[in-house]
Design an enzyme around this catalytic site. Structure first.
Site, PDB file in Angstrom:
ATOM      1  N   TYR A   1       0.862  -1.193   0.000  1.00  0.00           N
ATOM      2  CA  TYR A   1       0.000   0.000   0.000  1.00  0.00           C
ATOM      3  C   TYR A   1       0.893   1.236   0.000  1.00  0.00           C
ATOM      4  CZ  TYR A   1      -3.193   3.672   1.472  1.00  0.00           C
ATOM      5  OH  TYR A   1      -3.922   4.835   1.522  1.00  0.00           O
TER       6      TYR A   1
ATOM      7  N   GLU B   1      -3.356   7.659  -4.181  1.00  0.00           N
ATOM      8  CA  GLU B   1      -3.391   6.375  -3.480  1.00  0.00           C
ATOM      9  C   GLU B   1      -3.156   5.243  -4.478  1.00  0.00           C
ATOM     10  OE1 GLU B   1      -6.135   4.492  -0.047  1.00  0.00           O
ATOM     11  OE2 GLU B   1      -7.155   4.671  -1.982  1.00  0.00           O
TER      12      GLU B   1
END
Length: 386
Positions: free
Chosen positions: A109, A197
């Site tokens: 992530y 993101e």
């Protein structure tokens, strides 16, 4: 402003980041024709909506053949996807994205955002990718690191290595990841982004670091500097009321409550919504009319608030500074008479010429409920709709 995944990947690619090759289409036929360009064993079909959770909602499919791709594309196109971010009404799929499949070895992530508290750029990284980062933060907070960077033209190698340390990569892969961080940072700064993101960021079995999914949000106030970014705006993904509000220079966000709010100033608007909740009701919107609300602006604000069928009453909370209360009061009266408003209307005025404004409201002949202060206004509007 949000953009679609395929747009985000094209932008990242332009700045040097590695992304899987993919194509998008606004019809099933366009998707199928473009998909023939892909050199892949499997096709990854993705619904393009401005919301997360598409996979769990059936919006991401891995397919073996063009026939399967056609069948799934026809099923997805025009379908309403309901995810944890869309609300129960869902969002209609009006564009599709197909990309080459990737052989995933590991998922990570990575995100980058403006940290307003420290006035720095914050990178958040984790070796737990492909899942909700909120879930990781709740269950395994030690698996997430935050690295804050001073705003500057370039990010250093040392800073990049701090960000990717949790990925535990070998030297060759570390160089790829550092290069990726630099690309993301440059794109972030050059385009006035608010948030990037990448979830997941993947390591493939071929030892490549790729952005498998991407979301980017931009600062609305800086879009005038970036017409190429503004051109990526998809009005189909935005609430029609919010689009109309922006045309009048109104800051409007639709919510799920029953009390419409018209306020000048973002901070005062937030306080108004908070006190409505304090007295047991929910605000129907955030609406900031700004410092110089004209009669036309006020009329537009009323129209937008009343277009929400859930609104049972309206609370107007104005603190006159630049904007005189008497001018706003006259605009309010004219607009209310023109629109023939039949739901309770509570008005609180304070600041420049508030006495003159209150007199205009009292002599208007309208069934307005006057409030002395914000606390009084909230109590009165909650009681009026009960």
């Amino acid at each position: 402003m949000n953009i679609h995944e395929h747009q985000a990947k094209e932008l990242l690619k332009k700045f040097g980041a590695n992304v899987p090759f993919g194509v998008f289409g606004l019809s099933v036929e366009e998707v199928l024709e473009k998909a023939k360009l892909l050199k892949t064993e499997k096709f990854v079909l993705k619904a393009q909506i401005h919301a997360g959770g598409r996979g769990k909602a059936g919006g991401v499919k891995i397919l073996e053949t063009l026939d399967e791709l056609e069948k799934s594309s026809r099923e997805l196109f025009g379908k309403k996807l309901v995810t944890h971010q869309t609300g129960p009404e869902g969002k209609e799929v009006k564009r599709l994205y197909v990309e080459e499949s990737s052989n995933i070895e590991k998922e990570f992530y990575l995100s980058c955002l403006v940290d307003r508290a420290s006035s720095k750029i914050a990178f958040i990284s984790s070796d737990q990718g492909g899942v909700d980062i909120e879930e990781v933060a709740s269950k395994s907070p030690e698996k997430i690191i935050t690295t804050k960077i001073d705003l500057k033209d370039q990010i250093s190698n040392d800073e990049c290595e701090k960000i990717i340390k949790i990925f535990n990569l070998n030297e060759n892969l570390k160089n790829q990841a550092v290069s990726l961080i630099k690309s993301i940072y440059k794109m972030f700064i050059d385009t006035d982004a608010n948030m990037v993101e990448i979830n997941p960021l993947i390591l493939t079995k071929e030892n490549k670091v790729l952005c498998l999914d991407a979301k980017i949000n931009f600062d609305d106030n800086a879009l005038f500097k970036h017409p190429e970014i503004l051109n990526l705006r998809d009005l189909n993904e935005e609430d029609p009321s919010e689009i109309e509000a922006s045309q009048y220079g109104l800051s409007y966000i639709k919510l799920n409550g029953s009390i419409g709010c018209m306020v000048n100033g973002a901070g005062l608007a937030m306080a108004t919504m908070d006190i409505i909740k304090l007295y047991g009701e929910e605000p129907a919107n955030f609406l900031d009319v700004g410092g110089g609300a004209s009669k036309e602006k006020v009329s537009a604000a009323f129209k937008i608030i009343l277009s929400d069928k859930n609104v049972k009453g309206i609370l107007i909370n104005i603190f006159g500074g630049i904007m005189r209360c008497d001018v706003l009061a006259q605009g309010m009266v004219d607009a209310a008479k023109k629109m023939n408003i039949h739901i309770p209307l509570v008005v609180r005025l304070a600041g420049t010429n508030f006495k003159e404004g209150k007199k205009i409201l009292d002599n208007s002949g309208l069934k307005l409920i006057s409030a002395e202060n914000l606390d009084d206004a909230a109590k009165k509007i909650v009681k009026a709709i009960s």
